[in-house]
Scaffold this motif. Sequence first.
Motif, PDB file in Angstrom:
ATOM      1  N   ASN A 121       0.827  -1.207   0.000  1.00 36.54           N
ATOM      2  CA  ASN A 121       0.000   0.000   0.000  1.00 36.54           C
ATOM      3  C   ASN A 121       0.860   1.255   0.000  1.00 36.54           C
ATOM      4  OD1 ASN A 121      -2.376  -1.467   0.016  1.00 36.54           O
ATOM      5  ND2 ASN A 121      -2.710  -1.280   2.223  1.00 36.54           N
ATOM      6  N   ASN A 122       1.924   1.239   0.802  1.00 35.16           N
ATOM      7  CA  ASN A 122       2.801   2.410   0.865  1.00 35.16           C
ATOM      8  C   ASN A 122       3.466   2.660  -0.487  1.00 35.16           C
ATOM      9  OD1 ASN A 122       3.967   4.421   2.822  1.00 35.16           O
ATOM     10  ND2 ASN A 122       5.862   3.547   2.013  1.00 35.16           N
ATOM     11  N   ASP A 125       0.896   4.089  -2.812  1.00 34.09           N
ATOM     12  CA  ASP A 125       0.564   5.461  -2.424  1.00 34.09           C
ATOM     13  C   ASP A 125       1.558   6.478  -2.962  1.00 34.09           C
ATOM     14  OD1 ASP A 125      -1.710   4.725  -1.073  1.00 34.09           O
ATOM     15  OD2 ASP A 125      -0.887   5.000   0.944  1.00 34.09           O
ATOM     16  N   HIS A 126       2.807   6.041  -3.224  1.00 36.57           N
ATOM     17  CA  HIS A 126       3.871   6.999  -3.536  1.00 36.57           C
ATOM     18  C   HIS A 126       4.499   6.859  -4.917  1.00 36.57           C
ATOM     19  CE1 HIS A 126       3.752   7.266   0.912  1.00 36.57           C
ATOM     20  NE2 HIS A 126       4.047   8.529   0.681  1.00 36.57           N
ATOM     21  N   ARG A 145       0.505  -4.757  -7.234  1.00 33.19           N
ATOM     22  CA  ARG A 145      -0.911  -5.109  -7.083  1.00 33.19           C
ATOM     23  C   ARG A 145      -1.090  -6.627  -7.039  1.00 33.19           C
ATOM     24  NH1 ARG A 145      -4.362  -2.190 -11.591  1.00 33.19           N
ATOM     25  NH2 ARG A 145      -6.111  -3.101 -10.421  1.00 33.19           N
ATOM     26  N   ARG A 148       0.210  -7.845  -3.628  1.00 30.24           N
ATOM     27  CA  ARG A 148      -0.792  -7.558  -2.584  1.00 30.24           C
ATOM     28  C   ARG A 148      -1.976  -8.513  -2.686  1.00 30.24           C
ATOM     29  NH1 ARG A 148      -3.429  -1.640  -2.504  1.00 30.24           N
ATOM     30  NH2 ARG A 148      -4.158  -2.389  -4.545  1.00 30.24           N
ATOM     31  N   THR A 166      -6.505  -0.588   1.304  1.00 29.13           N
ATOM     32  CA  THR A 166      -5.730  -0.407   0.078  1.00 29.13           C
ATOM     33  C   THR A 166      -4.863   0.853   0.098  1.00 29.13           C
ATOM     34  OG1 THR A 166      -7.582   0.732  -0.986  1.00 29.13           O
ATOM     35  CG2 THR A 166      -7.442  -1.652  -1.283  1.00 29.13           C
ATOM     36  N   THR A 167      -4.778   1.492   1.246  1.00 25.54           N
ATOM     37  CA  THR A 167      -3.919   2.658   1.395  1.00 25.54           C
ATOM     38  C   THR A 167      -3.384   2.667   2.816  1.00 25.54           C
ATOM     39  OG1 THR A 167      -3.772   5.055   1.052  1.00 25.54           O
ATOM     40  CG2 THR A 167      -5.748   4.221   2.154  1.00 25.54           C
ATOM     41  N   VAL A 168      -2.298   3.390   3.058  1.00 30.38           N
ATOM     42  CA  VAL A 168      -1.739   3.458   4.404  1.00 30.38           C
ATOM     43  C   VAL A 168      -2.672   4.282   5.286  1.00 30.38           C
ATOM     44  CG1 VAL A 168       0.196   4.249   5.800  1.00 30.38           C
ATOM     45  CG2 VAL A 168       0.612   3.178   3.584  1.00 30.38           C
TER      46      VAL A 168
END
Length: 540
Positions: A121-122, A125-126, A145, A148, A166-168
Amino acid sequence: MKRYIKKLVNVLVYTLMICVMPSCSDSFFDKQPLDEVSDETFWLNESDAQMALTACYNHGYGWMGLSFWGPRPMLWLDLMAGFGSEKEEYPDSVTNGDLTSSNWVVGDYWSNTWTAIVRCNNFLDHINDIEMDDDTRERMIADIRVLRAYHYFWLAIFWGDVPLVTTVLSLEEANSVSRTDVSQIWDFVESELSESAEVLPETVSDSELGRMTKGAAYAILGRAQMAQEEWEAAAATYKTIIDLGVYTIQDSFQELFWESNEYSDEIILASQYLEDDFYHVLPQYLYPEVNGGWHQFSPYNELVERFECTDGLTIDESPLYNEDEPYENRDPRMLYTVMINRKSSFNGQLFISEPGSGSSDAISKYSQWSGYSIAKFMDGSFDGNLMNYGGNFILIRYPEVLLSYLECMLEAGETITQSLLDETVNLVRGRESVNMPAVTETDTDELREIVRRERSTELAFEGLHYYDILRWGIGNEELNRQFTGMKLTTDPDNYTVRSVDDDGYALCQTRVFVTGTSELWPIPLSEIQLNSNLTQNPGY
């Protein structure tokens, strides 16, 4: 990926940054950056992205972390599912009838799997913050993906409803998430895998060994579809992998699991290791004591009995089977998988486990020993430190695809032809070093038993049997029994050295499967104490 493992050692601080750091007040779902490193100072260029991607893959260092990625946790799954035991009996605690929400083994699988998901997720996110080639970025995103989704697949298998994150998350968010219905988890997994497979390459270069491919994405998708009994869809998925034409069956079954064959076209996905830099210690735990190992694991006779005789018939049917000499005339994979008293040797050392032999591997040395040892994964080409092994661990290989495709066609009600058998199960059985008779059975019930037995013997200790017995709904049949070890006597009524059953096999442990409870593992108590929104699975 292999060449990037060395870089991992240089980015451990970053790895720690995106690890989950549970304590008395924080959750497995959130991220707690260290003061020295932050997302604001790390995500600067494509090299950073590559290091972050590598860290997502290598979320459990060496031997210790129990997720669904490395040698120890995957091997343990098959031990739990009735294929054997460990000296310390840690994995036995999951299926011996004493499982509670405080069990550390289940807790470790849970926490390390969430660690992996948080890292993914991290990354996602970036990754869009970095200026880089769009095609490279798109492939990296698809890669992570799929990774995960792989972890969410295992969460769904063993816990059912789990939070879909699905996100931090912030600490407050992490401590208030609730469980998502497992049907939505499956939808998410299938969508992530299907979409990502379109982006991923069919093959990777040797330098990128370990990264996701189309075949890996589709193979995980096929597992998810089979778990939900989506037979037609799963059959189509597996046919897609077959039609890629990039995977083959290697001639040597035994050597497939050696480090020298980690580039084999039979391997679809493997966790990556490198001697001296990112090693694991499976050989030290695995090898018999006579070979310098710790003989940590002991298979059960119930697995040994699954191997057919060389005529292709089971031990209950074959005229070649002799109850007084039960290890003669058997499928070659039996000795490639299990070390047997005075029949198995490794590097010039005969394996001896009979009581009173004086051998360091004698069954009487530890009450947990069955008289057998695991032969699979013992690398005859490795002469280094057993605590510093760099061989990869196979997570998915082509025989699983072939056997799964046949099973899906069978369960979907499709006509089973000899051509289909020859293109699937008989390719697996016909491996040069195995050369078992071809399957000709087309009756649904009979063939189902053959396919299930073939999965057990071909894929033993690779981490799939627990998954199989859960989706087949036969945990009650498989685990509620007395397990046995090696044959100790042909005269059990007068044998007094060790407890044996009526056929003279050593008595080992019993396992327990409670219908309505044992299908799922408990949510760890520590998580529920932190977050009242997390409910517990039935029976715990």
